[in-house]
Design a protein around this motif. Structure first.
Motif, mmCIF file in Angstrom:
data_model
loop_
_atom_site.group_PDB
_atom_site.id
_atom_site.type_symbol
_atom_site.label_atom_id
_atom_site.label_comp_id
_atom_site.label_asym_id
_atom_site.label_seq_id
_atom_site.Cartn_x
_atom_site.Cartn_y
_atom_site.Cartn_z
ATOM 1 N N TYR A 45 2.616 -0.637 2.924
ATOM 2 C CA TYR A 45 2.962 0.621 2.257
ATOM 3 C C TYR A 45 1.716 1.226 1.608
ATOM 4 C CZ TYR A 45 5.253 4.091 -0.656
ATOM 5 O OH TYR A 45 5.630 5.272 -1.233
ATOM 6 N N THR A 57 -5.665 -1.931 4.659
ATOM 7 C CA THR A 57 -4.601 -2.688 3.996
ATOM 8 C C THR A 57 -3.434 -2.958 4.951
ATOM 9 O OG1 THR A 57 -3.651 -0.621 3.117
ATOM 10 C CG2 THR A 57 -5.180 -1.845 1.694
ATOM 11 N N VAL A 91 -1.842 -5.391 -5.810
ATOM 12 C CA VAL A 91 -1.056 -6.624 -5.927
ATOM 13 C C VAL A 91 -1.138 -7.429 -4.634
ATOM 14 C CG1 VAL A 91 1.273 -7.560 -6.231
ATOM 15 C CG2 VAL A 91 0.514 -5.619 -7.618
ATOM 16 N N GLY A 92 -0.993 -6.742 -3.508
ATOM 17 C CA GLY A 92 -1.011 -7.418 -2.212
ATOM 18 C C GLY A 92 -2.331 -8.097 -1.926
ATOM 19 N N LEU A 98 3.999 -4.885 0.892
ATOM 20 C CA LEU A 98 3.154 -4.324 -0.171
ATOM 21 C C LEU A 98 1.861 -3.762 0.405
ATOM 22 C CD1 LEU A 98 3.536 -7.079 -2.936
ATOM 23 C CD2 LEU A 98 4.723 -4.879 -2.800
ATOM 24 N N THR A 121 0.570 -1.130 -5.011
ATOM 25 C CA THR A 121 1.026 -2.144 -4.055
ATOM 26 C C THR A 121 -0.161 -2.798 -3.339
ATOM 27 O OG1 THR A 121 1.322 -0.390 -2.406
ATOM 28 C CG2 THR A 121 3.269 -1.059 -3.663
ATOM 29 N N ASP A 122 -1.192 -1.996 -3.040
ATOM 30 C CA ASP A 122 -2.387 -2.549 -2.397
ATOM 31 C C ASP A 122 -3.071 -3.566 -3.303
ATOM 32 O OD1 ASP A 122 -1.920 -0.958 -0.238
ATOM 33 O OD2 ASP A 122 -3.475 0.521 -0.694
#
Length: 650
Positions: A622, A585, A630-631, A619, A627-628
């Protein structure tokens, strides 16, 4: 001489002039007559002394450091001019330098003969021994003025702090110290000029600088350049990608970003300009690539070995922890180069200008044996010092495998002399750093700085603390070789992060990266300015481009500060799967950030698409499932959107 050869010669001359402005070791005197041969013999004796006593020889640590100091000061006053416009070609050194040599040998020689007696009495010294300590500090500062410039000024400020610090308020103040107490700490103790800094120089730095010189003379740098050409030379923006790979690998070995720019930059920067890159961009690429080598495994410009020594852990742990930050840094730079080439419509080099991969490996591939040998020996449990010495001899043996690369006695002599000369400047930096560390220790400055920053930061905010430490590390690292910069920041800046609750290895890597990145951080972006001179570009614009291209290096340390899952082997609770996912990621986040800055993803980006990519990057960088998710969703949606748009226009 052809036009191309004349241009290359002119660039080499310009690069040498720029290097002389920024790197004192490029301004060395040259001697004629008997003294020239004597100096070569002395340099070889020094190299033999260091190799013997850091491996199988028996000598106390303080005597090794003092002898190393004597050699450093001897060669500094013999080879480094006392002022810039001094005549370089000489038969004898000036009279004042002969006096300084006698003073250096006398003061440190006296220490060698009397240190044990003074240590047995608990550090009691007579009046004449105070004078000897004062004389030793004077010659050290004069040597540092010639060999390190700005670092000598910084050390002088720190030395003065021993006295004027008592007039400062709050955490920055202290009770004050007598001249005798300061001189005992700085010369007769093991916390000053004969402390950590010179200890690092006398062991790791000398051997790895020598190893780098042997690799260079074996033809390893040519192999790196040719092999890089075979890998990426034909891809869009090929010359810039070659610059990234070759400069990164060579910077990793020699540990000097500035010297690396001045040597490889004369080849790579003109190639990038011919391909169609702007001159500011070309200079910045070379500067950023050379700078990253200082924290790139497996050698890290010898910094990794020093870090392992300070932390009391194996080098393998340091190397593994540094892999992901270095990977993200160089992937980000390669992507920036690629996206810029796509945006400008640039092509790679033609096939006839690319060497055949199999021929390169067949003719020069054996030159990588010493590097493999070095890593293999360390993984087998040998110390870095033994591994380095074996690898030096391994370099000679490997070069003999083919006639074209065979190191003759003359080449071995040249490599030894260049390696020893290359260790002088950084060695003197390490000596004068002892003054800084001695002051930090005596005055408790490191602890006081930590208390001050933690007092300013409410609720021990780790990221705000990190910001202050970033600024501190960058300032302390300006104009200083990578290893020397690290020795400073580990004494001053690292304790602040550890006090804030950051893991020790994470703290050391955080400060190291920013100390190295000072090479591309205006206003003292030395690597960028040297590259700018070679490229004929505007210094300020080149420095700003360098910061932009190295943006991942400035950002990524904050993402492993509180969550070290990105540092392999540091987070004991992180599984292999979690670490690999975090790296994946982070790579996507790196791609998104660079694409947003360069304005090219699958195809040219609109303003809103660039904004989305830049916002998306944190995103993914981090480590966190939400966050992963959504990113990745937004990243994929934008990629599909651009693919569909491109298919409609084709």
């Amino acid at each position: 001489m052809s036009k191309q050869e004349a241009t290359r010669a002119e660039l080499d001359k310009k690069a040498q002039e720029l290097l002389e402005e920024q790197e004192s070791e490029a301004r060395m005197r040259t001697y004629q007559g008997p003294l020239a041969k004597i100096i070569i013999a002395l340099l070889c004796i020094w190299a033999a002394f260091q190799v013997y006593f850091t491996t199988i020889g028996v000598i106390s640590a303080i005597n090794l450091r003092a002898m190393h100091c004597i050699f450093l000061l001897l060669f500094t006053f013999l080879l480094f001019p006392s002022y810039k416009k001094e005549k370089r070609l000489r038969s004898l050194p000036p009279v004042w330098d002969i006096l300084l040599i006698f003073l250096s040998v006398g003061s440190f020689g006296y220490l060698i003969l009397n240190y044990e007696r003074i240590a047995m009495t608990g550090g009691r010294i007579d009046t004449h021994e105070i004078l000897i300590a004062g004389a030793a500090l004077l010659v050290v500062f004069e040597a540092a003025r010639r060999a390190s410039g700005n670092l000598a000024i910084l050390a002088l400020i720190f030395l003065g702090y021993n006295w004027f610090g008592e007039f400062l308020p709050g955490y920055l103040g202290h009770n004050g110290f007598t001249l005798k107490r300061v001189l005992i700490t700085q010369f007769w103790g093991t916390q000053g000029v004969l402390g950590t800094g010179i200890g690092v120089s006398a062991t790791y730095i000398f051997l790895f600088v020598l190893f780098g010189a042997y690799l260079k003379y074996s033809g390893f740098s040519k192999f790196i350049n040719d092999f890089s050409l075979t890998l990426v030379g034909q891809t869009p923006g090929g010359p810039a990608k070659v610059a990234v790979l070759a400069s990164g690998l060579m910077g990793m070995i020699n540990g000097s970003a500035v010297a690396n720019v001045a040597t490889t930059g004369t080849i790579t920067i003109p190639l990038m300009k011919q391909t169609g890159y702007k001159k500011e961009f070309a200079g910045a690429v070379e500067a950023v690539a050379s700078t990253g080598g200082q924290f790139c495994p497996p050698i890290m410009g010898a910094v990794g070995f020093v870090m392992a020594e300070f932390l009391g852990i194996s080098y393998t742990k340091v190397m593994l922890a540094a892999i992901v930050p270095a990977l993200l840094y160089y992937v980000g730079l390669l992507m920036a180069v690629h996206f810029e080439a796509m945006r400008l419509g640039l092509s790679g080099l033609s096939k006839e200008n690319i060497p055949d991969a199999m021929k390169v490996v067949k003719k020069q591939g054996h030159l990588v044996i010493p590097l493999v040998m070095l890593i293999g020996l360390m993984f087998a449990g040998y110390t870095p010092l033994y591994a380095a010495v074996f690898s030096i001899f391994g370099t000679i043996a490997a070069s003999w495998l083919r006639k074209e690369t065979r190191m003759t006695p003359k080449i071995i002599l040249d490599a030894t002399v260049e390696g020893a000369k290359g260790a002088i400047s950084v060695g003197v930096c390490c000596v004068i750093i002892g003054v800084i560390i001695g002051t930090v220790t005596l005055t408790s400055m490191g602890l006081n700085m930590g208390y001050l920053i933690l007092n300013i930061v409410d609720n021990n905010n780790i990221y705000l603390t990190g910001f202050f430490v970033m600024v501190m590390s960058t300032i302390l690292g300006m104009g200083v070789p990578g290893v020397a910069a690290y020795v400073i920041v580990q004494a001053v800046a690292v304790p602040v992060l550890i006090d804030a609750g950051v893991l020790p290895l994470t703290s050391h890597l955080f400060c190291l990266i920013y100390a190295c990145l000072s090479n591309i951080t205006p206003p003292v972006a030395i690597s960028a300015y040297v590259a700018s001179g070679i490229a004929g570009s505007d210094q300020t614009k080149t420095g700003l481009w360098a910061m932009r291209l190295g943006i991942i290096g400035f950002i990524i340390p904050f993402f492993f500060l509180d969550n070290p899952v990105l540092l392999v082997g540091v987070d004991a609770n992180a599984t292999t799967a979690a670490s690999l996912w975090a790296v994946f990621t982070a790579l996507l986040g790196t791609a998104g950030l660079v694409a947003g800055l360069e304005g090219w993803f699958v195809e040219r980006c609109s303003l809103w698409e660039r904004a989305v990519l830049i916002v998306l990057a944190p995103l993914l960088l981090y480590p966190g499932l939400l966050t992963d998710a959504v990113g990745i969703a937004v990243f994929a949606a934008l990629a599909v959107w651009q693919l569909m748009r491109r298919s409609k226009t084709e």
